[in-house]
Design an enzyme around this catalytic site. Structure first.
Site, PDB file in Angstrom:
ATOM      1  N   ARG A  68       0.759  -1.207   0.162  1.00  9.02           N
ATOM      2  CA  ARG A  68       0.079   0.087  -0.102  1.00  9.02           C
ATOM      3  C   ARG A  68       0.860   1.253  -0.113  1.00  9.02           C
ATOM      4  NH1 ARG A  68      -3.887  -3.005  -1.964  1.00  9.02           N
ATOM      5  NH2 ARG A  68      -4.916  -4.325  -0.262  1.00  9.02           N
ATOM      6  N   ARG A 132       1.721 -13.633  -5.289  1.00  9.24           N
ATOM      7  CA  ARG A 132       1.697 -13.496  -3.752  1.00  9.24           C
ATOM      8  C   ARG A 132       2.266 -14.766  -3.082  1.00  9.24           C
ATOM      9  NH1 ARG A 132      -4.088 -11.499  -2.476  1.00  9.24           N
ATOM     10  NH2 ARG A 132      -3.336 -10.897  -0.350  1.00  9.24           N
ATOM     11  N   HIS A 163      -4.418 -17.668   3.264  1.00  2.99           N
ATOM     12  CA  HIS A 163      -5.888 -17.533   3.561  1.00  2.99           C
ATOM     13  C   HIS A 163      -6.382 -19.097   3.948  1.00  2.99           C
ATOM     14  CE1 HIS A 163      -5.103 -14.312   0.953  1.00  2.99           C
ATOM     15  NE2 HIS A 163      -5.751 -13.509   1.516  1.00  2.99           N
ATOM     16  N   HIS A 175     -12.314 -11.374  -4.012  1.00  4.50           N
ATOM     17  CA  HIS A 175     -12.872 -10.011  -4.213  1.00  4.50           C
ATOM     18  C   HIS A 175     -13.978  -9.585  -4.933  1.00  4.50           C
ATOM     19  CE1 HIS A 175      -8.525 -10.007  -2.965  1.00  4.50           C
ATOM     20  NE2 HIS A 175      -8.745  -8.982  -2.221  1.00  4.50           N
ATOM     21  N   ASP A 247     -11.450 -12.458   6.697  1.00  9.61           N
ATOM     22  CA  ASP A 247     -11.002 -11.448   5.728  1.00  9.61           C
ATOM     23  C   ASP A 247     -12.066 -10.543   5.340  1.00  9.61           C
ATOM     24  OD1 ASP A 247      -9.635 -10.573   3.346  1.00  9.61           O
ATOM     25  OD2 ASP A 247      -9.510 -12.408   2.344  1.00  9.61           O
TER      26      ASP A 247
END
Length: 345
Positions: A68, A132, A163, A175, A247
């Site tokens: 971020r 990732r 996860h 998402h 999450d």
């Protein structure tokens, strides 16, 4: 119980009041909250001073495409880079440990408690995971993931494996939709769950974040809202005693569990200690108005355990020979990784 986001680069009076609500435990920062290092430090200082209670301040600063804060921070390579580019296991684990330590140190220098890391999903084909992931198999990722974790722990940052029990096999992005994993239970337990299991056994994970994936041969609910996965498997079979985060309940993958209050209730009932709800300000208000829950003493103690344990300033960090060396090595790896991606992707 709830970790929420804020809208911009400064804190509004309305956000101060919401963050002060008894059900709010902390917040997660995003790229929209960041302009430069000085502004971000001022924002976090404002949050700490104006909200009259301890807050868990978090971020996703994994590295690669999920980082971020970039300008003024070390640009960390994606986790796939450690094994793909290193010449041998010793080099990949050394680089991963430096990355975990440096990432945690830079976050602590800003008074951020926690970066949600590392990803323990297997494989690179899932749209939500991709590079990732550290690698394809439990045997290959465990030494590198553990090294990254050791770097974080050396700095004093809590670790979050995600996860659970593994998001890597499904192609869909949670998402955007609810993914379904139709493999037999035996396949998941013999493959995807192993990194979590082994790191729990070693006491290396402070927290775990389950996936918004429905494993159809095991349970009808997404893992993030499944008593089977969180109470039966994670708590009872694997003896995990740390924090269970949901999450983000604002993700489309969580929509299977109902409206925002229903999602929160199901996640709590399933065994989650702390709930993430992002990019849904109206949903946050609905949950604060509609959720009736008093955290247990054990949940409160787990929450407190995630707070940062060390204070470090940017001046101290930048003067550190270790930091300078790690930054040089990781910057070089990041440049190599960008070249590799250009050639292979």
């Amino acid at each position: 119980m709830l970790l929420i986001d804020i809208k911009d680069k400064e804190l509004s009076q309305e956000e101060i009041e919401i963050l002060g609500h008894p059900l709010i435990s902390g917040l997660i920062l995003f790229s929209r909250n960041f302009y430069d290092k000085a502004q971000l430090a001022a924002l976090i200082k404002s949050i700490r001073q104006r909200v009259k209670k301890p807050l868990l301040i978090t971020v996703d600063q994994e590295g690669g495409r999920v980082q971020r804060f970039r300008e003024g921070f070390t640009k960390l390579p994606a986790m796939q880079a450690f094994q793909t580019l290193a010449k041998h296991t010793q080099e990949s684990t050394a680089l991963a440990q430096q990355a975990g330590w440096l990432m945690a140190a830079e976050m602590f220098a800003l008074d951020i408690d926690l970066s949600f890391a590392p990803v323990l999903d297997l494989g690179h084909h899932c749209k939500a995971i991709g590079d990732r992931s550290f690698g394809e198999s439990p045997e290959s990722i465990l030494p590198v993931a553990e090294a990254f974790i050791d770097g974080m722990r050396e700095m004093g940052m809590a670790t979050t494996g995600k996860h659970f029990p593994g998001h890597g096999h499904v192609l869909a992005d949670s998402h955007l939709e609810t993914p379904f994993d139709d493999r037999p239970k035996e396949a998941i337990f013999a493959h995807d769950i192993l990194p979590f299991k082994q790191l729990i056994t070693k006491g290396k994970l402070s927290a775990i974040m389950p996936a918004h994936v429905i494993y159809t041969q095991c349970d009808s609910q997404p893992a993030s809202g499944s008593e089977y996965w969180l109470k039966n498997v994670l708590r009872t079979q694997l003896n995990f005693n740390g924090v269970i985060f949901s999450d983000d309940l604002g993700m489309k993958g969580a929509g299977f569990m109902g409206d925002f209050v229903q999602r929160s209730e199901k996640a709590i009932h399933a065994g989650c200690d702390l709930l993430l709800l992002c990019n849904e300000p109206e949903g946050v208000v609905q949950v604060l108005d509609g959720l009736k829950y008093q955290p247990t003493k054990a949940q409160t103690e787990r929450h407190i355990s995630l707070m940062k344990r060390k204070n470090v300033s940017w001046q101290e960090l930048e003067a550190s020979t270790r930091y300078q060396h790690a930054q040089q090595r990781l910057t070089a790896l990041q440049n190599k990784w960008l070249e590799w991606k250009t050639q292979h992707c």
